[in-house]
Write a protein that holds these residues in place. Structure first.
Motif, mmCIF file in Angstrom:
data_model
loop_
_atom_site.group_PDB
_atom_site.id
_atom_site.type_symbol
_atom_site.label_atom_id
_atom_site.label_comp_id
_atom_site.label_asym_id
_atom_site.label_seq_id
_atom_site.Cartn_x
_atom_site.Cartn_y
_atom_site.Cartn_z
ATOM 1 N N GLN A 283 -8.776 1.590 -9.304
ATOM 2 C CA GLN A 283 -8.530 0.184 -8.971
ATOM 3 C C GLN A 283 -7.650 -0.042 -7.741
ATOM 4 O OE1 GLN A 283 -7.558 -2.429 -12.188
ATOM 5 N NE2 GLN A 283 -8.880 -1.376 -13.637
ATOM 6 N N ALA A 284 -6.779 0.905 -7.429
ATOM 7 C CA ALA A 284 -5.838 0.682 -6.324
ATOM 8 C C ALA A 284 -6.533 0.423 -4.985
ATOM 9 C CB ALA A 284 -4.871 1.860 -6.222
ATOM 10 N N ARG B 114 0.840 -1.203 0.000
ATOM 11 C CA ARG B 114 0.000 0.000 0.000
ATOM 12 C C ARG B 114 0.879 1.259 0.000
ATOM 13 N NH1 ARG B 114 -5.150 0.319 1.007
ATOM 14 N NH2 ARG B 114 -5.197 -1.727 2.008
ATOM 15 N N LEU C 183 -5.354 4.034 -11.821
ATOM 16 C CA LEU C 183 -4.818 3.887 -10.462
ATOM 17 C C LEU C 183 -5.846 4.341 -9.427
ATOM 18 C CD1 LEU C 183 -2.139 2.942 -9.265
ATOM 19 C CD2 LEU C 183 -1.333 5.286 -9.353
ATOM 20 N N GLN C 184 -6.501 5.459 -9.689
ATOM 21 C CA GLN C 184 -7.499 5.982 -8.748
ATOM 22 C C GLN C 184 -8.646 5.004 -8.540
ATOM 23 O OE1 GLN C 184 -7.556 9.198 -7.118
ATOM 24 N NE2 GLN C 184 -5.403 8.971 -7.635
ATOM 25 N N LEU D 101 -3.229 -5.179 -11.545
ATOM 26 C CA LEU D 101 -3.105 -3.721 -11.595
ATOM 27 C C LEU D 101 -1.680 -3.303 -11.959
ATOM 28 C CD1 LEU D 101 -4.130 -0.836 -11.123
ATOM 29 C CD2 LEU D 101 -3.606 -1.127 -8.690
ATOM 30 N N SER E 271 5.823 6.870 -4.116
ATOM 31 C CA SER E 271 4.836 5.837 -4.474
ATOM 32 C C SER E 271 4.464 5.946 -5.942
ATOM 33 C CB SER E 271 3.582 5.972 -3.609
ATOM 34 O OG SER E 271 2.860 7.134 -3.963
ATOM 35 N N ALA F 105 1.492 6.073 -7.110
ATOM 36 C CA ALA F 105 0.430 7.078 -7.228
ATOM 37 C C ALA F 105 1.017 8.488 -7.295
ATOM 38 C CB ALA F 105 -0.531 6.958 -6.050
ATOM 39 N N ILE G 63 2.561 1.559 -3.553
ATOM 40 C CA ILE G 63 1.667 1.707 -4.716
ATOM 41 C C ILE G 63 0.768 2.931 -4.606
ATOM 42 C CG2 ILE G 63 -0.262 0.656 -5.978
ATOM 43 C CD1 ILE G 63 0.937 -2.091 -5.300
ATOM 44 N N SER G 64 0.106 3.099 -3.465
ATOM 45 C CA SER G 64 -0.996 4.073 -3.475
ATOM 46 C C SER G 64 -0.939 5.136 -2.403
ATOM 47 C CB SER G 64 -2.329 3.317 -3.350
ATOM 48 O OG SER G 64 -2.387 2.616 -2.117
ATOM 49 N N ARG H 135 -3.852 -7.218 -7.294
ATOM 50 C CA ARG H 135 -2.713 -6.296 -7.246
ATOM 51 C C ARG H 135 -1.772 -6.545 -8.425
ATOM 52 N NH1 ARG H 135 -0.267 -7.404 -2.075
ATOM 53 N NH2 ARG H 135 1.158 -8.825 -3.119
ATOM 54 N N ILE I 283 -5.078 -3.678 -3.491
ATOM 55 C CA ILE I 283 -3.887 -3.871 -2.668
ATOM 56 C C ILE I 283 -3.946 -5.166 -1.860
ATOM 57 C CG2 ILE I 283 -2.462 -2.884 -0.843
ATOM 58 C CD1 ILE I 283 -2.381 -1.275 -3.390
#
Length: 312
Positions: free
Chosen positions: A119-120, A71, A116-117, A133, A82, A84, A74-75, A130, A124
């Motif tokens: 599916q993230a 997490r 990303l917005q 993605l 990250s 994101a 990635i986001s 994950r 995770i």
């Protein structure tokens, strides 16, 4: 070309490359989880070390576990390294330069942001989602790079895109080798150690999208010494440092007033070409790679001073 515009395009390319590299690194880590012998724990710390995220992670989370590390990398919007955050920065640089880029590139960068917005948040916790993605992020980055490569005219605009891409790529390759070399030394053990070593070096190659080409080029087993040479001094793999520095030279030769950054680059290439990398201890390899990374940082500084902060 205005210096502000050139800087935005240069950073757009760096953020896109960072996004793709990080996604591929996390995917390769997921693969090695499945390849490791049963009961052997996965080290999440090495991922944080490669990405320079250990200290900010510890400050926020403390103990390391798979879900929290993923997490974070990635986001997490508050961590500037990250995926994101890199995509957000790439999108902002693309937004202010969109009239200088192919429309399809802007639309694809926007699509990456919304992917990303959307599916993230739900991806995770599930390894399967994950990985889907991360694969989609890497593929979308490659699509954007393909649009830029296939559509941008070969002038300063393209040279700054390629300059940012290859400097970021060289930095990531050395980061991965630095951490993995230390954890896999001594190289290429016997018996079970040999199997484990080979699996881990395959993971290194996969994290750089270089496994299949390595097998094609070297026609043999995956051995640590060969991987280190292939990824540092090789000039055939697009992910190798030697290849990246050669492309940076081409970029600089296409730009005016390139004497200072070109001299820095020439010194870096000489150090890399003449280095003997056989059986270096982890400390010696770390020192060598640290020297290369300091050279990359100095080269970046020369580019900034020459093209983005110059005073007539």
């Amino acid at each position: 070309m205005l210096s502000r515009l050139a800087e935005n395009i240069y950073w757009l390319a760096r953020y896109l490359e960072r996004t793709e590299d990080t996604a591929r690194l996390l995917l390769a880590s997921a693969q090695i989880q499945m390849d490791l012998p049963s009961g052997m724990p996965m080290s999440w710390h090495s991922l944080l070390e490669i990405l320079g995220a250990s200290e900010p992670y510890r400050a926020r989370h403390g103990s390391e576990n798979e879900r929290a590390v993923m997490r974070f990398l990635i986001s997490d919007p508050a961590y500037s390294g990250s995926i994101a955050a890199s995509v957000r920065s790439a999108r902002e640089n693309a937004r202010v330069t969109r009239d200088q880029l192919p429309r399809e590139a802007w639309e694809a960068i926007n699509g990456l942001h919304y992917l990303l917005q959307e599916q993230a948040p739900n991806a995770i916790a599930s390894r399967w989602r994950r990985n889907d993605l991360l694969a989609a992020i890497a593929a979308q980055c490659q699509r954007i790079q393909g649009v830029l490569h296939g559509s941008v005219s070969r002038g300063p605009r393209y040279q700054f895109i390629a300059l940012g891409r290859y400097l970021e790529r060289a930095d990531m390759t050395t980061r991965i080798l630095d951490v993995r070399y230390a954890s896999l030394f001594p190289m290429d053990g016997d018996g079970n150690d040999s199997y484990y070593s080979s699996v881990c070096w395959i993971s290194v190659l996969r994290s750089l999208s270089a496994y299949e080409m390595y097998r094609q080029d070297l026609h043999g087993l995956v051995r640590g010494r060969d991987v280190v040479h292939y990824l540092l001094q090789g000039e055939r793999s697009p992910r190798a440092v030697g290849f990246a520095l050669a492309r940076i030279r081409q970029c600089l030769e296409g730009l005016p007033n390139h004497q200072q950054p070109a001299a820095r680059l020439e010194a870096l290439q000489a150090v890399l070409a003449t280095a003997s990398l056989v059986d270096l201890s982890p400390d010696a390899m770390h020192e060598f790679i640290d020297g290369l990374q300091q050279g990359f940082a100095a080269l970046h500084g020369d580019v900034v001073q020459t093209y983005f902060r110059f005073t007539p």
